[in-house]
Design a protein around this motif. Structure first.
Motif, PDB file in Angstrom:
ATOM      1  N   PHE A 110      82.548  13.036 -81.070  1.00 43.57           N
ATOM      2  CA  PHE A 110      81.365  12.767 -81.885  1.00 43.57           C
ATOM      3  C   PHE A 110      81.776  12.029 -83.143  1.00 43.57           C
ATOM      4  CE2 PHE A 110      79.643  16.911 -79.996  1.00 43.57           C
ATOM      5  CZ  PHE A 110      79.035  16.246 -78.958  1.00 43.57           C
ATOM      6  N   ASP A 111      80.851  11.275 -83.732  1.00 45.33           N
ATOM      7  CA  ASP A 111      81.111  10.599 -84.998  1.00 45.33           C
ATOM      8  C   ASP A 111      81.570  11.646 -86.019  1.00 45.33           C
ATOM      9  OD1 ASP A 111      80.050   8.475 -83.604  1.00 45.33           O
ATOM     10  OD2 ASP A 111      78.270   8.256 -84.873  1.00 45.33           O
ATOM     11  N   ASP A 112      82.655  11.397 -86.693  1.00 38.74           N
ATOM     12  CA  ASP A 112      83.206  12.290 -87.716  1.00 38.74           C
ATOM     13  C   ASP A 112      83.502  13.695 -87.198  1.00 38.74           C
ATOM     14  OD1 ASP A 112      82.936  10.224 -89.602  1.00 38.74           O
ATOM     15  OD2 ASP A 112      80.860  10.833 -90.018  1.00 38.74           O
ATOM     16  N   ASP A 113      83.539  13.899 -85.881  1.00 35.16           N
ATOM     17  CA  ASP A 113      83.792  15.219 -85.280  1.00 35.16           C
ATOM     18  C   ASP A 113      82.865  16.297 -85.826  1.00 35.16           C
ATOM     19  OD1 ASP A 113      85.697  14.452 -83.470  1.00 35.16           O
ATOM     20  OD2 ASP A 113      87.393  14.908 -84.764  1.00 35.16           O
ATOM     21  N   ARG A 114      81.625  15.937 -86.141  1.00 36.53           N
ATOM     22  CA  ARG A 114      80.684  16.901 -86.728  1.00 36.53           C
ATOM     23  C   ARG A 114      79.631  17.358 -85.734  1.00 36.53           C
ATOM     24  NH1 ARG A 114      78.864  13.871 -92.052  1.00 36.53           N
ATOM     25  NH2 ARG A 114      77.399  13.193 -90.488  1.00 36.53           N
ATOM     26  N   ILE A 115      79.300  18.647 -85.835  1.00 35.20           N
ATOM     27  CA  ILE A 115      78.167  19.226 -85.126  1.00 35.20           C
ATOM     28  C   ILE A 115      77.278  19.845 -86.184  1.00 35.20           C
ATOM     29  CG2 ILE A 115      77.380  20.951 -83.466  1.00 35.20           C
ATOM     30  CD1 ILE A 115      80.174  20.720 -82.163  1.00 35.20           C
ATOM     31  N   GLU A 116      76.027  19.444 -86.200  1.00 31.86           N
ATOM     32  CA  GLU A 116      75.079  19.969 -87.184  1.00 31.86           C
ATOM     33  C   GLU A 116      74.281  21.102 -86.555  1.00 31.86           C
ATOM     34  OE1 GLU A 116      72.647  16.749 -88.608  1.00 31.86           O
ATOM     35  OE2 GLU A 116      74.340  15.373 -88.525  1.00 31.86           O
ATOM     36  N   PRO A 117      74.284  22.277 -87.174  1.00 31.94           N
ATOM     37  CA  PRO A 117      73.458  23.367 -86.654  1.00 31.94           C
ATOM     38  C   PRO A 117      71.978  23.053 -86.849  1.00 31.94           C
ATOM     39  CG  PRO A 117      74.450  23.998 -88.742  1.00 31.94           C
ATOM     40  CD  PRO A 117      74.994  22.637 -88.399  1.00 31.94           C
ATOM     41  N   ILE A 118      71.152  23.677 -86.044  1.00 31.10           N
ATOM     42  CA  ILE A 118      69.708  23.481 -86.169  1.00 31.10           C
ATOM     43  C   ILE A 118      69.136  24.749 -86.782  1.00 31.10           C
ATOM     44  CG2 ILE A 118      67.567  22.974 -84.954  1.00 31.10           C
ATOM     45  CD1 ILE A 118      69.284  21.746 -82.735  1.00 31.10           C
ATOM     46  N   ASP A 119      69.057  24.772 -88.096  1.00 27.91           N
ATOM     47  CA  ASP A 119      68.610  25.965 -88.801  1.00 27.91           C
ATOM     48  C   ASP A 119      67.096  26.073 -88.889  1.00 27.91           C
ATOM     49  OD1 ASP A 119      71.213  26.817 -89.257  1.00 27.91           O
ATOM     50  OD2 ASP A 119      71.383  25.586 -91.059  1.00 27.91           O
ATOM     51  N   THR A 120      66.368  24.999 -88.670  1.00 23.44           N
ATOM     52  CA  THR A 120      64.912  25.040 -88.800  1.00 23.44           C
ATOM     53  C   THR A 120      64.246  25.666 -87.585  1.00 23.44           C
ATOM     54  OG1 THR A 120      64.741  22.822 -87.893  1.00 23.44           O
ATOM     55  CG2 THR A 120      64.785  23.030 -90.300  1.00 23.44           C
ATOM     56  N   GLY A 121      65.020  25.953 -86.529  1.00 22.40           N
ATOM     57  CA  GLY A 121      64.435  26.521 -85.314  1.00 22.40           C
ATOM     58  C   GLY A 121      63.669  27.797 -85.570  1.00 22.40           C
ATOM     59  N   THR A 122      64.231  28.703 -86.342  1.00 20.05           N
ATOM     60  CA  THR A 122      63.560  29.960 -86.636  1.00 20.05           C
ATOM     61  C   THR A 122      62.300  29.709 -87.439  1.00 20.05           C
ATOM     62  OG1 THR A 122      65.729  31.012 -86.690  1.00 20.05           O
ATOM     63  CG2 THR A 122      63.894  32.260 -87.582  1.00 20.05           C
ATOM     64  N   MET A 123      62.392  28.847 -88.429  1.00 14.07           N
ATOM     65  CA  MET A 123      61.251  28.537 -89.272  1.00 14.07           C
ATOM     66  C   MET A 123      60.101  27.948 -88.453  1.00 14.07           C
ATOM     67  SD  MET A 123      61.126  25.909 -92.505  1.00 14.07           S
ATOM     68  CE  MET A 123      61.393  24.462 -91.517  1.00 14.07           C
ATOM     69  N   LEU A 124      60.433  27.150 -87.449  1.00 14.73           N
ATOM     70  CA  LEU A 124      59.415  26.482 -86.644  1.00 14.73           C
ATOM     71  C   LEU A 124      59.030  27.279 -85.394  1.00 14.73           C
ATOM     72  CD1 LEU A 124      60.860  22.867 -86.870  1.00 14.73           C
ATOM     73  CD2 LEU A 124      58.928  23.821 -88.143  1.00 14.73           C
ATOM     74  N   ASN A 125      59.550  28.513 -85.292  1.00 12.82           N
ATOM     75  CA  ASN A 125      59.280  29.369 -84.142  1.00 12.82           C
ATOM     76  C   ASN A 125      59.724  28.697 -82.844  1.00 12.82           C
ATOM     77  OD1 ASN A 125      58.493  31.729 -82.931  1.00 12.82           O
ATOM     78  ND2 ASN A 125      56.394  31.037 -82.608  1.00 12.82           N
ATOM     79  N   TRP A 126      60.893  28.099 -82.877  1.00  9.38           N
ATOM     80  CA  TRP A 126      61.445  27.409 -81.711  1.00  9.38           C
ATOM     81  C   TRP A 126      62.705  28.123 -81.274  1.00  9.38           C
ATOM     82  CZ3 TRP A 126      65.756  23.627 -81.937  1.00  9.38           C
ATOM     83  CH2 TRP A 126      66.029  23.072 -80.682  1.00  9.38           C
ATOM     84  N   ASP A 127      62.784  28.448 -80.006  1.00 10.03           N
ATOM     85  CA  ASP A 127      63.955  29.127 -79.472  1.00 10.03           C
ATOM     86  C   ASP A 127      64.996  28.075 -79.106  1.00 10.03           C
ATOM     87  OD1 ASP A 127      65.842  30.608 -78.216  1.00 10.03           O
ATOM     88  OD2 ASP A 127      64.487  31.535 -76.795  1.00 10.03           O
TER      89      ASP A 127
END
Length: 172
Positions: A110-127
């Motif tokens: 991946f670019d810059d060897d980065r993985i971004e977590p998806i923290d908005t999932g809980t806020m948006l009621n998304w599993d």
């Protein structure tokens, strides 16, 4: 800026593949081999996402249609269809199985060897249990799949319910 994690230290390389127009990835160290589309022996009364099994040098490997599992419409095999044989951890044991994908694109970092977590999932009621995070490859977003959670019986039951609910809402 959200927290960013480094790619897993085991290898940092990922197998990238397509489902529709979505670029997805799994850790390359989980992949045993990549096969062209082939005949799949059906299993009686199996859920729709279990296509059946293939023979791989004497071993029977269950094939999961990833599109159907995550609620996308079925698509017939074409010249780009691939079956990715991989291992998942189930109850502390490694299990071999195969995922049917639309197209395998490359093995890469991946670019810059980065993985971004998806923290908005809980806020948006998304599993987001089946998504380990987002990364970028040549600037384009890549969805990193969490294989162990994606193929766990609890998550599959939950996905089945979401698909049923969605279809029920359309047919009602």
């Amino acid at each position: 800026m959200p927290d960013q994690k480094k790619a897993p230290a085991a290898s940092g390389t990922f197998l990238n593949f397509m489902l529709d127009e979505t670029l997805m990835a799994i850790p390359v160290e989980r992949v045993r081999e990549i096969l062209d589309a082939r005949d799949i022996q059906k299993l009686p009364q199996a859920p729709e996402y279990i296509m059946g099994f293939i023979d791989l040098r004497g071993d029977s490997i269950v094939v999961v249609d990833l599109r159907t599992l995550i609620g996308r419409p079925y698509r017939k095999d074409d010249v780009d269809t691939r079956i990715v044989v991989l291992w998942v951890e189930d109850d502390g044991k490694e299990q071999l199985l195969a995922l049917r994908t639309d197209k395998v694109t490359e093995v890469s970092r991946f670019d810059d060897d980065r993985i971004e977590p998806i923290d908005t999932g809980t806020m948006l009621n998304w599993d987001r249990r089946i998504v380990a995070g987002l990364a970028r490859r040549n600037g384009a977003y890549v969805t990193l799949m969490d294989l162990d959670r994606l193929l766990s019986s609890k998550v599959i039951a939950s996905l089945d319910k979401h698909v049923e609910d969605a279809l029920g809402g359309v047919n009602a």
